[in-house]
Design an enzyme around this catalytic site. Sequence first.
Site, PDB file in Angstrom:
ATOM      1  N   ILE A 232       4.948   3.205   0.455  1.00  0.00           N
ATOM      2  CA  ILE A 232       6.405   3.200   0.547  1.00  0.00           C
ATOM      3  C   ILE A 232       6.782   4.150   1.670  1.00  0.00           C
ATOM      4  O   ILE A 232       6.395   5.319   1.650  1.00  0.00           O
ATOM      5  CB  ILE A 232       7.069   3.668  -0.760  1.00  0.00           C
ATOM      6  CG1 ILE A 232       6.720   2.730  -1.919  1.00  0.00           C
ATOM      7  CG2 ILE A 232       8.583   3.762  -0.597  1.00  0.00           C
ATOM      8  CD1 ILE A 232       7.234   3.213  -3.257  1.00  0.00           C
ATOM      9  N   VAL A 233       7.515   3.640   2.647  1.00  0.00           N
ATOM     10  CA  VAL A 233       8.003   4.490   3.736  1.00  0.00           C
ATOM     11  C   VAL A 233       9.492   4.731   3.506  1.00  0.00           C
ATOM     12  O   VAL A 233      10.263   3.788   3.316  1.00  0.00           O
ATOM     13  CB  VAL A 233       7.764   3.838   5.111  1.00  0.00           C
ATOM     14  CG1 VAL A 233       8.296   4.747   6.223  1.00  0.00           C
ATOM     15  CG2 VAL A 233       6.281   3.563   5.324  1.00  0.00           C
TER      16      VAL A 233
ATOM     17  N   THR B 275      -0.858  -3.964   5.059  1.00  0.00           N
ATOM     18  CA  THR B 275      -1.899  -4.490   4.188  1.00  0.00           C
ATOM     19  C   THR B 275      -2.366  -5.843   4.711  1.00  0.00           C
ATOM     20  O   THR B 275      -3.563  -6.138   4.748  1.00  0.00           O
ATOM     21  CB  THR B 275      -1.370  -4.620   2.751  1.00  0.00           C
ATOM     22  OG1 THR B 275      -0.859  -3.348   2.336  1.00  0.00           O
ATOM     23  CG2 THR B 275      -2.474  -5.043   1.803  1.00  0.00           C
TER      24      THR B 275
ATOM     25  N   TYR C 169      12.312 -21.081   9.718  1.00  0.00           N
ATOM     26  CA  TYR C 169      11.215 -21.321   8.778  1.00  0.00           C
ATOM     27  C   TYR C 169      11.532 -22.564   7.947  1.00  0.00           C
ATOM     28  O   TYR C 169      12.712 -22.849   7.675  1.00  0.00           O
ATOM     29  CB  TYR C 169      11.075 -20.105   7.863  1.00  0.00           C
ATOM     30  CG  TYR C 169       9.666 -19.617   7.607  1.00  0.00           C
ATOM     31  CD1 TYR C 169       8.855 -19.191   8.661  1.00  0.00           C
ATOM     32  CD2 TYR C 169       9.164 -19.534   6.317  1.00  0.00           C
ATOM     33  CE1 TYR C 169       7.574 -18.707   8.416  1.00  0.00           C
ATOM     34  CE2 TYR C 169       7.888 -19.047   6.064  1.00  0.00           C
ATOM     35  CZ  TYR C 169       7.098 -18.639   7.123  1.00  0.00           C
ATOM     36  OH  TYR C 169       5.832 -18.167   6.892  1.00  0.00           O
TER      37      TYR C 169
ATOM     38  N   GLY D 117       8.912 -13.047   4.191  1.00  0.00           N
ATOM     39  CA  GLY D 117       8.900 -11.703   3.622  1.00  0.00           C
ATOM     40  C   GLY D 117      10.002 -10.830   4.196  1.00  0.00           C
ATOM     41  O   GLY D 117      10.316 -10.901   5.389  1.00  0.00           O
ATOM     42  N   ALA D 118      10.601 -10.016   3.334  1.00  0.00           N
ATOM     43  CA  ALA D 118      11.696  -9.148   3.772  1.00  0.00           C
ATOM     44  C   ALA D 118      11.273  -8.237   4.910  1.00  0.00           C
ATOM     45  O   ALA D 118      12.040  -7.982   5.850  1.00  0.00           O
ATOM     46  CB  ALA D 118      12.192  -8.323   2.589  1.00  0.00           C
ATOM     47  N   ASP D 119      10.025  -7.739   4.863  1.00  0.00           N
ATOM     48  CA  ASP D 119       9.558  -6.836   5.917  1.00  0.00           C
ATOM     49  C   ASP D 119       9.497  -7.541   7.264  1.00  0.00           C
ATOM     50  O   ASP D 119       9.794  -6.941   8.306  1.00  0.00           O
ATOM     51  CB  ASP D 119       8.192  -6.250   5.556  1.00  0.00           C
ATOM     52  CG  ASP D 119       7.143  -7.308   5.240  1.00  0.00           C
ATOM     53  OD1 ASP D 119       7.509  -8.451   4.888  1.00  0.00           O
ATOM     54  OD2 ASP D 119       5.936  -6.995   5.339  1.00  0.00           O
ATOM     55  N   ARG D 120       9.129  -8.824   7.270  1.00  0.00           N
ATOM     56  CA  ARG D 120       9.055  -9.571   8.522  1.00  0.00           C
ATOM     57  C   ARG D 120      10.445  -9.763   9.120  1.00  0.00           C
ATOM     58  O   ARG D 120      10.629  -9.654  10.340  1.00  0.00           O
ATOM     59  CB  ARG D 120       8.371 -10.921   8.289  1.00  0.00           C
ATOM     60  CG  ARG D 120       6.943 -10.796   7.783  1.00  0.00           C
ATOM     61  CD  ARG D 120       6.344 -12.132   7.434  1.00  0.00           C
ATOM     62  NE  ARG D 120       6.014 -12.902   8.640  1.00  0.00           N
ATOM     63  CZ  ARG D 120       5.596 -14.172   8.618  1.00  0.00           C
ATOM     64  NH1 ARG D 120       5.461 -14.804   7.454  1.00  0.00           N
ATOM     65  NH2 ARG D 120       5.318 -14.790   9.744  1.00  0.00           N
TER      66      ARG D 120
ATOM     67  N   THR E 280       0.810  -1.217   0.000  1.00  0.00           N
ATOM     68  CA  THR E 280       0.000   0.000   0.000  1.00  0.00           C
ATOM     69  C   THR E 280       0.844   1.268   0.000  1.00  0.00           C
ATOM     70  O   THR E 280       0.548   2.219  -0.719  1.00  0.00           O
ATOM     71  CB  THR E 280      -0.941   0.020   1.218  1.00  0.00           C
ATOM     72  OG1 THR E 280      -1.726  -1.177   1.236  1.00  0.00           O
ATOM     73  CG2 THR E 280      -1.864   1.218   1.176  1.00  0.00           C
TER      74      THR E 280
END
Length: 278
Positions: A12-13, A132, A100, A107-110, A10
């Site tokens: 970009i920071v 999201t 994992y 995910g890279a964000d995780r 959603t």
Amino acid sequence: MLLAFDVGNTNIVLGVFEDGKLIQNWRLETDNNKSADEYGMIINQLFSYVGLDLGKVDDVIVSTVVPSVLYTIQHLSQKYFKKRALVIESGVKTGLIIKYDNPKQVGADRIVNAVAAYEKYGGPLVVIDFGTATTFCAVSEKAEYLGGTIAPGLKISSEALFEKTAKLPKVELEEPGRVICKNTIQSMQSGLVYGHMGVVDHIVKKMRKELEEITESDRPVKVIATGGLANLIDDGLDCIDVVDKMLTLEGLRIIYEKNRAGGRRNNSHGNKSNKAYG
């Protein structure tokens, strides 16, 4: 200066770090159709508005869950900053032991959130990101990324109600103050917001219990939340210990520091490593 990009589905920071401190941050809409030049002009305007010089950006780091935008940001980095961006992907040093089944699927964000939360708060941890999707990640006190849960985010749920029903409207995501509501908008807000609080509370309780069983740690499990809707959900819950809105950007800085010395550009040309995060 270090320029960090957290590219979500959603938003970009962006964050600018100087001497290890976050000095500016902005939030843009993620747009697959925007070119590197369009993003470059926006960033130039943002820098100019706060008196920052694009020429002083020493390096760029990118975390993304939107592959189609990655090439755009890499092109932007080379054209406007003359830098090859460090991308959070397999082979990047994180300091975590990934448990994992297939570490490359995380995910890279995780990963970035887990790195920052462990560095700042220690383990064992539950890290929640209200994006999201709403993600829950478990980290042991030994820096082991144990896995987690992925649930639909509040915005996804809200859009699904609007798109899949004939008469329900779009609503603002805010607390109505009650669950016995006397109009459709508040009834939807109640179901969305309080329903999501219930999901979070239940998953955190189960995750705390499983973490205690897995790790056999005497330390209490901390629950750290981040993401745009973290404060909204935290206001109605007692299970969240800390809301850290800049957690992902801090994680990018920490990972950059771990990778900038010696061979830190191993993945900058998009080469696929056989290694997972580590």
